[in-house]
Design a protein around this motif. Sequence first.
Motif, mmCIF file in Angstrom:
data_model
loop_
_atom_site.group_PDB
_atom_site.id
_atom_site.type_symbol
_atom_site.label_atom_id
_atom_site.label_comp_id
_atom_site.label_asym_id
_atom_site.label_seq_id
_atom_site.Cartn_x
_atom_site.Cartn_y
_atom_site.Cartn_z
ATOM 1 N N LEU A 158 13.822 -36.471 -28.992
ATOM 2 C CA LEU A 158 12.581 -35.801 -29.295
ATOM 3 C C LEU A 158 12.796 -34.429 -28.575
ATOM 4 C CD1 LEU A 158 9.305 -36.165 -29.360
ATOM 5 C CD2 LEU A 158 9.608 -36.726 -27.152
ATOM 6 N N THR A 159 13.444 -34.033 -27.631
ATOM 7 C CA THR A 159 13.709 -32.881 -27.097
ATOM 8 C C THR A 159 14.225 -32.049 -28.152
ATOM 9 O OG1 THR A 159 13.918 -33.408 -24.927
ATOM 10 C CG2 THR A 159 14.632 -31.417 -25.347
ATOM 11 N N THR A 160 15.309 -32.532 -28.854
ATOM 12 C CA THR A 160 15.860 -31.595 -29.988
ATOM 13 C C THR A 160 14.902 -31.344 -30.907
ATOM 14 O OG1 THR A 160 17.941 -32.456 -29.086
ATOM 15 C CG2 THR A 160 18.055 -31.583 -31.429
ATOM 16 N N SER A 161 14.136 -32.424 -31.631
ATOM 17 C CA SER A 161 13.292 -32.497 -32.559
ATOM 18 C C SER A 161 11.976 -31.060 -32.061
ATOM 19 C CB SER A 161 12.972 -33.634 -32.739
ATOM 20 O OG SER A 161 11.689 -33.727 -34.015
ATOM 21 N N ALA A 162 11.557 -31.119 -30.994
ATOM 22 C CA ALA A 162 10.681 -30.195 -30.676
ATOM 23 C C ALA A 162 11.242 -28.947 -30.525
ATOM 24 C CB ALA A 162 10.041 -30.432 -29.146
ATOM 25 N N GLN A 163 12.419 -28.871 -30.067
ATOM 26 C CA GLN A 163 13.016 -27.394 -29.732
ATOM 27 C C GLN A 163 13.120 -26.857 -31.148
ATOM 28 O OE1 GLN A 163 16.982 -27.438 -27.872
ATOM 29 N NE2 GLN A 163 16.599 -25.382 -27.072
ATOM 30 N N ASN A 164 13.777 -27.564 -32.199
ATOM 31 C CA ASN A 164 13.919 -27.320 -33.572
ATOM 32 C C ASN A 164 12.585 -27.005 -34.238
ATOM 33 O OD1 ASN A 164 16.774 -27.439 -33.443
ATOM 34 N ND2 ASN A 164 16.463 -29.604 -34.605
#
Length: 173
Positions: A158-164
């Motif tokens: 989720l963190t990676t997706s939000a960051q992207n």
Amino acid sequence: MMNNTANGDAFFLIAVNGTYLAHSNPEKIGRSALEDFNFDTLQKLLARETTTILDNENGLLIGSYRTTLTNPLAVSVGNIEEKTVALNSLTRNILLQLFSALLLVSIGAGMAVLSILRPLVKLANFATEVSQGNFNAKFDDRRLSGELAMLSSSIKSLTTSAQNSILSLENRV
């Protein structure tokens, strides 16, 4: 009173009418056992074939036996303290062992709970950091397994997706 010199017990032989048939003091033979026992105690002794009485007032353990109510009563009298010393010691030892075992179990359970909660608290802290916008926060999940490992992986994803998504939006603007 007939005394057993080995352990301090006293023995009597009492007739059904409450008089001594045998006594270490020859003068008491034929006399009433009320000289040595109170009325209630003597009444309890004479009313039963076999009995045990704790006379806490005088610190005595009194036991009696006879085959029928018409036979003389054999009575044994001993000091409660002397009779219960070993039992009291055993009770103390058992309680000490029980307390020690309970303490060890409590410590073990506490350690088990902490070993489960510590990674959960760290994971919650990681999720809080991410929720506050710190997408560079790190969490070591190599020691996790089961549901906690799945949750950690989901939060990282989720963190990676939000960051992207944020980077993508910034590039469009």
